[in-house]
Design a protein around this motif. Structure first.
Motif, PDB file in Angstrom:
ATOM      1  N   MET A   1       0.976  -0.778  -0.183  1.00 25.39           N
ATOM      2  CA  MET A   1      -0.179  -0.097  -0.259  1.00 25.39           C
ATOM      3  C   MET A   1       0.842   0.936   0.134  1.00 25.39           C
ATOM      4  O   MET A   1      -0.141   2.742  -0.496  1.00 25.39           O
ATOM      5  N   ASP A   2       1.747   1.501   0.337  1.00 27.75           N
ATOM      6  CA  ASP A   2       3.406   2.112   0.911  1.00 27.75           C
ATOM      7  C   ASP A   2       2.705   3.409  -0.561  1.00 27.75           C
ATOM      8  O   ASP A   2       2.946   4.476  -0.576  1.00 27.75           O
ATOM      9  N   PRO A   3       3.728   2.696  -1.496  1.00 20.10           N
ATOM     10  CA  PRO A   3       3.478   3.687  -2.719  1.00 20.10           C
ATOM     11  C   PRO A   3       2.321   4.443  -3.447  1.00 20.10           C
ATOM     12  O   PRO A   3       2.098   5.069  -3.195  1.00 20.10           O
ATOM     13  N   VAL A   4       0.859   3.720  -3.184  1.00 20.64           N
ATOM     14  CA  VAL A   4      -0.009   4.844  -3.345  1.00 20.64           C
ATOM     15  C   VAL A   4      -0.251   5.378  -2.406  1.00 20.64           C
ATOM     16  O   VAL A   4      -0.638   6.618  -2.298  1.00 20.64           O
ATOM     17  N   MET A   5      -0.182   5.943  -1.175  1.00 22.48           N
ATOM     18  CA  MET A   5      -0.734   6.312  -0.736  1.00 22.48           C
ATOM     19  C   MET A   5       0.577   7.355   0.256  1.00 22.48           C
ATOM     20  O   MET A   5       0.231   8.175  -0.412  1.00 22.48           O
ATOM     21  N   ARG A   6       1.590   7.064  -0.314  1.00 21.65           N
ATOM     22  CA  ARG A   6       2.464   7.853  -0.325  1.00 21.65           C
ATOM     23  C   ARG A   6       2.301   8.966  -1.859  1.00 21.65           C
ATOM     24  O   ARG A   6       2.189  10.377  -1.518  1.00 21.65           O
ATOM     25  N   ALA A   7       1.754   8.218  -2.388  1.00 15.97           N
ATOM     26  CA  ALA A   7       1.519   9.338  -3.828  1.00 15.97           C
ATOM     27  C   ALA A   7       0.245  10.114  -4.183  1.00 15.97           C
ATOM     28  O   ALA A   7       0.039  11.619  -4.239  1.00 15.97           O
ATOM     29  N   LEU A   8      -1.222   9.810  -3.219  1.00 16.14           N
ATOM     30  CA  LEU A   8      -2.200  10.202  -3.685  1.00 16.14           C
ATOM     31  C   LEU A   8      -2.125  11.110  -2.068  1.00 16.14           C
ATOM     32  O   LEU A   8      -2.901  12.298  -2.218  1.00 16.14           O
TER      33      LEU A   8
END
Length: 202
Positions: free
Chosen positions: A156-163
């Motif tokens: 989940m980390d890369p998605v949440m960082r981008a969002l």
């Protein structure tokens, strides 16, 4: 404005809707538990849309700060709807608090230090403005001690960082200790991913 603040400005219009299910099923009861412990003059770091405001004891004086104007506008609307006169909201960066040393009896953060760009700088600022003997209440999600539980967090980390600029795998409990706080109690609320950490400034 930081890039993260800009993301939250853009996200503010549908932030509450985005989190509505998890807020109703879990986070609201976690907030109620955490905020019941607040006393005296309170600083809430990262007040967001004001989700904590209904849960504060009536006899506290709350200053809520956030680095996003969009989120603060939502929080101000909620403050007015609740008729809260003991709450003041301010645009401010957690990494550069505009308060003197030893100002607050209680410092509160809920799901914030996953997002502060420099969490150690923010935690040291929280420590600085807290009175000696004062209480810090951290309701935070963080990296688990279990490698198995960390697998979905890393996914989940890369998605949440981008969002939203949010990290799913910060070691927030260790960071709290490194900032100088003395941890008194830790409650694991969702495995050890969501924790309520009660700490003091010695």
């Amino acid at each position: 404005m930081t890039d993260t603040a800009g993301k939250y400005d853009r996200f503010s219009g549908f932030y509450d809707s985005f989190e509505a299910l998890i807020e109703r099923r879990a986070f609201s009861k976690y907030r109620k538990r955490a905020l019941s412990l607040a006393k005296g003059k309170v600083l809430e770091i990262g007040v967001g849309t004001g989700k904590n405001l209904p849960y504060y004891p009536e006899d506290v004086e709350v200053t809520g700060i956030d680095f996003s104007r969009g989120m603060l506008e939502k929080a101000e609307r909620r403050r007015r709807e609740l008729g809260l006169k003991n709450v003041k909201l301010m645009l401010m960066d957690a990494q550069n608090l505009e308060f003197g040393d030893n100002t607050f009896d209680t410092v509160v953060s809920t799901f914030v230090f996953c997002t502060v760009p420099d969490p150690m700088k923010g935690l040291k600022e929280a420590y600085r403005v807290l009175k000696p003997g004062g209480r810090a209440i951290f309701l935070e999600h963080m990296k688990s001690e279990s490698r198995l539980l960390n697998i979905p967090l890393y996914l989940m980390d890369p998605v949440m960082r981008a969002l939203t600029g949010t990290s799913m795998v910060r070691e927030t409990q260790r960071n709290i200790e490194r900032a100088g706080f003395k941890i008194e109690r830790v409650e694991n609320l969702f495995f050890d991913i969501v924790r309520l950490i009660i700490a003091r400034k010695p």
